[in-house]
Design an enzyme around this catalytic site. Structure first.
Site, mmCIF file in Angstrom:
data_model
loop_
_atom_site.group_PDB
_atom_site.id
_atom_site.type_symbol
_atom_site.label_atom_id
_atom_site.label_comp_id
_atom_site.label_asym_id
_atom_site.label_seq_id
_atom_site.Cartn_x
_atom_site.Cartn_y
_atom_site.Cartn_z
ATOM 1 N N HIS A 79 0.822 -1.216 0.000
ATOM 2 C CA HIS A 79 0.000 0.000 0.000
ATOM 3 C C HIS A 79 0.859 1.270 0.000
ATOM 4 C CE1 HIS A 79 0.439 0.150 4.518
ATOM 5 N NE2 HIS A 79 0.371 1.444 4.279
ATOM 6 N N ASP A 109 0.200 -7.471 1.689
ATOM 7 C CA ASP A 109 0.598 -6.058 1.732
ATOM 8 C C ASP A 109 2.119 -5.919 1.743
ATOM 9 O OD1 ASP A 109 0.145 -3.340 1.670
ATOM 10 O OD2 ASP A 109 0.094 -3.126 3.836
ATOM 11 N N GLY A 184 3.657 6.734 8.035
ATOM 12 C CA GLY A 184 5.066 6.911 7.660
ATOM 13 C C GLY A 184 5.927 5.775 8.167
ATOM 14 N N ASN A 185 5.502 5.127 9.280
ATOM 15 C CA ASN A 185 6.201 3.940 9.767
ATOM 16 C C ASN A 185 5.929 2.725 8.886
ATOM 17 O OD1 ASN A 185 6.124 5.064 13.034
ATOM 18 N ND2 ASN A 185 7.910 3.931 12.291
ATOM 19 N N SER A 186 4.807 2.740 8.166
ATOM 20 C CA SER A 186 4.407 1.576 7.383
ATOM 21 C C SER A 186 5.515 1.160 6.422
ATOM 22 C CB SER A 186 3.131 1.877 6.596
ATOM 23 O OG SER A 186 2.018 1.961 7.448
ATOM 24 N N GLY A 237 -11.366 -21.857 0.209
ATOM 25 C CA GLY A 237 -12.665 -21.410 -0.264
ATOM 26 C C GLY A 237 -13.808 -21.594 0.695
ATOM 27 N N VAL A 238 -13.571 -21.312 1.976
ATOM 28 C CA VAL A 238 -14.641 -21.455 2.963
ATOM 29 C C VAL A 238 -14.803 -20.179 3.771
ATOM 30 C CG1 VAL A 238 -14.312 -23.949 3.201
ATOM 31 C CG2 VAL A 238 -13.059 -22.394 4.711
#
Length: 349
Positions: A79, A109, A184-186, A237-238
């Protein structure tokens, strides 16, 4: 995908010093200052970068984040980089480099950038092999609010957390910390006091609650992003609900453990293998799903809750694997086989 330097770095000296204290022998000290936080910061901060993304328009504004060097590449959040192909990176010594996006994975991510040449001070992080422990001290390094080369301290507050994702699938096996992390830490590292990266900072929900994508998940995803530009997640798929006391009572279960299958996608690997709840029972005015399979173990690994189910699939399985799923069905335990597939593409908002 591991590189090594022949020189004895301060990070290795830190470990040797800790070992010497345990063994009662004299070993080289890492610093004249007996301050482990200073030592870890000084040893690792040159491997942390400020990530600057140029804005395109109002829909894609400019942004700042963090990243760090692992095995000759820069790791950050998906992101943070968005749809950019090239990213500007600033190191602690004010040198700038351009990073090319090698691959991204919206489900975890994570993103990996390639840089042609690094400043001489860069050594690179190792992703921690050991599982994080609740109460363990950690440091968050990065650029909160654009304030470069910052550090904050805290502990691991929780493990195996599930983080929200725009894909509709959660990010499993995440780390919760009380180390202050801000916008900003991301993309920056959450490190232990050996200077290894336990995780990649994801976001802060508040000044006392922050999260990081675990190194265990990154260790699977990052090499694939380097080699192929993408990572394929295992898919069963559950849809499930945790088995609490109300669900356990309504389904005549011995104890409130496991996850109840409430939905199975029509074209999923679990279709025609696992049985979703077929009815609803009203208990104290609350609708409770009943008459579905309750998953209690996979490949002999207990599955007490939804978080453990997600973590096991993410960290222990791959598309094409056949797993043995132990379920409680009609009051009896039985084992069924499910062959996992690649997670389908999603349209993230």
């Amino acid at each position: 995908m591991t590189t090594h330097r022949s020189t004895l770095t301060r990070r290795r000296l830190l470990r040797l010093t800790s070992a010497g204290a345990v063994l009662g022998i004299a070993l080289p000290v890492a610093s004249a200052e007996d301050d482990r936080y200073v030592d870890v910061y000084e040893e690792t901060i040159d491997d942390v970068v400020l990530v600057s993304v140029a804005g395109v328009d109002d829909a894609e504004p400019a942004g700042l984040g963090s990243g760090f060097v692992v095995d000759g590449y820069v790791v950050t959040n998906e992101h943070v980089v968005g749809d950019a192909d090239e990213i500007e990176l600033q190191f602690r010594d004010e040198q700038w480099r351009t990073g090319s996006v090698l691959g991204t994975d919206v489900h975890s991510d994570l993103a990996v950038l390639e840089v042609e040449d690094f400043p001489d001070a860069v050594d690179g992080f190792s992703l921690a092999d050991d599982e994080p422990e609740i109460g363990q001290e950690v440091l968050a390094l990065g650029n909160p609010l654009g304030l470069d080369a910052s550090v904050s301290r805290g502990i691991i507050s929780g493990v195996d957390r599930s983080l929200p994702s725009p894909t509709g699938f959660s990010i499993p096996a995440a780390i919760q910390t009380d180390a202050p992390v801000d916008p900003g830490n991301s993309g920056g590292p959450l490190v232990d006091l050996d200077g290894d990266a336990l995780g990649i900072v994801f976001a802060g929900a508040g000044r006392t609650v922050g999260f990081a994508i675990s190194a265990r998940l990154a260790d699977r995803v990052v090499p694939a992003l380097v080699e192929d530009g993408e990572y394929q997640h295992a898919y069963m798929g559950v849809g499930v609900e945790p088995v609490g006391p109300l669900i356990a009572d309504a389904n005549d279960l011995e104890e409130p453990r496991g996850v109840l299958i409430v939905d199975v996608a029509s074209d999923a690997p679990a279709a025609d293998v696992l049985e979703p709840a077929a009815d609803v029972s009203i208990v104290d005015g609350v609708p409770i799903p009943v008459d579905g399979d309750v998953v209690v173990a996979i490949d002999d690994e207990e599955i007490p809750n939804q978080e453990q189910l997600s973590s096991y699939l993410a960290l222990e399985t791959s598309p094409g694997d056949e797993i043995d799923v132990e379920v409680v069905r009609d009051g009896e335990r039985e084992t069924v086989g499910v062959t996992l597939e690649e997670r389908p593409d999603v349209e993230a908002p």
